[in-house]
Design a protein around this motif. Structure first.
Motif, PDB file in Angstrom:
ATOM      1  N   HIS A   1      38.931  84.083  58.931  1.00  0.00           N
ATOM      2  CA  HIS A   1      38.790  83.611  60.633  1.00  0.00           C
ATOM      3  C   HIS A   1      37.597  83.142  60.938  1.00  0.00           C
ATOM      4  CE1 HIS A   1      42.161  86.613  62.081  1.00  0.00           C
ATOM      5  NE2 HIS A   1      41.812  87.028  61.081  1.00  0.00           N
ATOM      6  N   VAL A   2      37.068  81.800  61.724  1.00  0.00           N
ATOM      7  CA  VAL A   2      36.179  81.689  61.733  1.00  0.00           C
ATOM      8  C   VAL A   2      35.610  82.105  63.384  1.00  0.00           C
ATOM      9  CG1 VAL A   2      34.627  79.630  61.695  1.00  0.00           C
ATOM     10  CG2 VAL A   2      36.285  79.807  60.093  1.00  0.00           C
ATOM     11  N   LEU A   3      34.277  82.494  63.205  1.00  0.00           N
ATOM     12  CA  LEU A   3      33.496  82.997  64.425  1.00  0.00           C
ATOM     13  C   LEU A   3      32.333  82.140  64.591  1.00  0.00           C
ATOM     14  CD1 LEU A   3      34.216  86.898  64.045  1.00  0.00           C
ATOM     15  CD2 LEU A   3      36.188  85.326  65.235  1.00  0.00           C
ATOM     16  N   LYS A   4      32.737  82.616  66.317  1.00  0.00           N
ATOM     17  CA  LYS A   4      30.576  81.901  66.536  1.00  0.00           C
ATOM     18  C   LYS A   4      29.958  83.618  67.372  1.00  0.00           C
ATOM     19  CE  LYS A   4      30.018  76.763  66.432  1.00  0.00           C
ATOM     20  NZ  LYS A   4      29.448  75.830  67.614  1.00  0.00           N
TER      21      LYS A   4
ATOM     22  N   VAL B   1      26.733  84.095  71.138  1.00  0.00           N
ATOM     23  CA  VAL B   1      26.692  82.310  71.561  1.00  0.00           C
ATOM     24  C   VAL B   1      26.746  82.461  73.444  1.00  0.00           C
ATOM     25  CG1 VAL B   1      29.091  80.867  73.414  1.00  0.00           C
ATOM     26  CG2 VAL B   1      29.638  81.661  70.640  1.00  0.00           C
TER      27      VAL B   1
ATOM     28  N   PRO C   1      27.881  80.614  63.138  1.00  0.00           N
ATOM     29  CA  PRO C   1      28.582  80.251  62.594  1.00  0.00           C
ATOM     30  C   PRO C   1      28.686  81.367  61.957  1.00  0.00           C
ATOM     31  CG  PRO C   1      28.605  78.124  62.371  1.00  0.00           C
ATOM     32  CD  PRO C   1      27.439  78.800  63.523  1.00  0.00           C
TER      33      PRO C   1
ATOM     34  N   SER D   1      21.890  79.889  71.117  1.00  0.00           N
ATOM     35  CA  SER D   1      22.469  81.602  71.052  1.00  0.00           C
ATOM     36  C   SER D   1      21.835  82.047  71.771  1.00  0.00           C
ATOM     37  CB  SER D   1      22.175  81.934  69.602  1.00  0.00           C
ATOM     38  OG  SER D   1      23.602  80.752  68.622  1.00  0.00           O
TER      39      SER D   1
ATOM     40  N   ARG E   1      33.342  84.265  69.531  1.00  0.00           N
ATOM     41  CA  ARG E   1      33.759  83.650  70.237  1.00  0.00           C
ATOM     42  C   ARG E   1      34.844  83.577  69.174  1.00  0.00           C
ATOM     43  NH1 ARG E   1      33.241  85.335  74.288  1.00  0.00           N
ATOM     44  NH2 ARG E   1      32.377  84.494  76.261  1.00  0.00           N
ATOM     45  N   ALA E   2      36.020  82.805  68.931  1.00  0.00           N
ATOM     46  CA  ALA E   2      37.032  82.889  68.040  1.00  0.00           C
ATOM     47  C   ALA E   2      36.703  80.865  67.850  1.00  0.00           C
ATOM     48  CB  ALA E   2      37.863  82.944  68.034  1.00  0.00           C
ATOM     49  N   VAL E   3      36.974  80.595  65.784  1.00  0.00           N
ATOM     50  CA  VAL E   3      36.636  78.888  66.149  1.00  0.00           C
ATOM     51  C   VAL E   3      37.928  78.710  65.437  1.00  0.00           C
ATOM     52  CG1 VAL E   3      35.905  77.212  64.990  1.00  0.00           C
ATOM     53  CG2 VAL E   3      33.912  78.702  66.232  1.00  0.00           C
ATOM     54  N   GLU E   4      38.476  79.571  64.539  1.00  0.00           N
ATOM     55  CA  GLU E   4      39.704  79.082  63.202  1.00  0.00           C
ATOM     56  C   GLU E   4      40.401  80.153  62.916  1.00  0.00           C
ATOM     57  OE1 GLU E   4      39.843  76.287  60.715  1.00  0.00           O
ATOM     58  OE2 GLU E   4      37.881  76.788  60.752  1.00  0.00           O
ATOM     59  N   GLU E   5      41.040  80.490  62.331  1.00  0.00           N
ATOM     60  CA  GLU E   5      42.232  80.944  61.773  1.00  0.00           C
ATOM     61  C   GLU E   5      42.887  80.361  60.760  1.00  0.00           C
ATOM     62  OE1 GLU E   5      45.728  84.846  61.431  1.00  0.00           O
ATOM     63  OE2 GLU E   5      44.205  84.107  63.891  1.00  0.00           O
TER      64      GLU E   5
END
Length: 231
Positions: A5-8, A11, A24, A200, A219-223
């Motif tokens: 899971h990639v998050l930020k 934000v 990230p 940020s 916030r979610a970026v990708e999975e």
């Protein structure tokens, strides 16, 4: 194959209310399935300032790695992981990195954790006279390898402009540093709102027992599936 899971984390918002900044973060919620000897190479390969390996979801036990070392405590990885666990139906009241138990809570669109200043790296604090001086820096002050530079944007309102440089941990400049926010808030002894990196935002407030609560938006970026390559 483990899921990444990639998050930020932390934000902020631009002048029009849109998202900006955020540090990230990589999180493996089933990190216990990744052998310990593979975790540092994985963190180095991903190249995020930190990567989290959750060893046990119900208890919140986890490990945190930069590209070059393991950390006992770090702010944006814990805020991000607390948020992700809640999103995945595994909400916990505390996380358990090597430093100790870290209480967590959510409120509206924010996720908060509580940490102790002594758990954070020993950042040097360098105060400047204006946010413009912070913005003009091309790197850390000479001779410093773990430095947080800061200036008041509005002292009466508790608004701070900051940048953090930690090249000795493999992070030339960190976009948003929760551990530094813990240290700075404890040092100032008052509630502050920190604008770091490109935009940020970290909220921080000291607590009576000497600990500090920090929080922000995630916030979610990708999975995606992540293949552990042969090393």
């Amino acid at each position: 194959m483990p899921t990444l899971h990639v998050l930020k984390v932390f934000v902020g918002e631009d002048s029009g209310g849109g998202p900006v900044g955020g540090n990230p973060l990589g999180v493996f919620l089933d990190g216990g399935d990744i052998p310990e000897e593979e975790r540092q190479p994985v963190a180095r390969e991903l190249g995020f300032s930190e990567t989290v390996f959750v060893e046990d979801r119900p208890s919140g036990a986890l490990r945190i790695f930069t590209p070059t070392t393991e950390l006992p405590f770090a702010g944006h990885p814990l805020v991000g992981t607390a948020w992700l666990l809640a999103q995945e139906g595994n909400e916990v009241s505390a996380l358990r990195p090597p430093a100790g138990g870290v209480p967590v809570r959510g409120a509206d669109d924010m996720t908060y954790i509580i940490g102790r200043p002594e758990w954070a790296p020993p950042f040097e604090h360098v105060e400047y006279g204006s946010p413009g001086e912070i913005d003009s820096l091309e790197g850390p002050p000479p001779g410093l390898d773990q430095a947080g530079v800061w200036a008041w944007e509005d002292e009466a309102e508790g608004l701070v402009r900051a940048r953090v440089f930690v090249p000795e941990l493999g992070i030339s400049e960190d976009e948003a540093t929760g551990a530094y926010a813990v240290r700075l808030c404890a040092r100032l002894g008052r509630e502050i709102s920190i604008r770091q990196g490109v935009g940020s935002r970290i909220q921080a407030r000291p607590l009576p027992d000497g600990s500090v609560e920090i929080g922000g938006r995630v916030r979610a970026v990708e999975e995606r599936d992540f293949e552990i390559s042969s090393r």
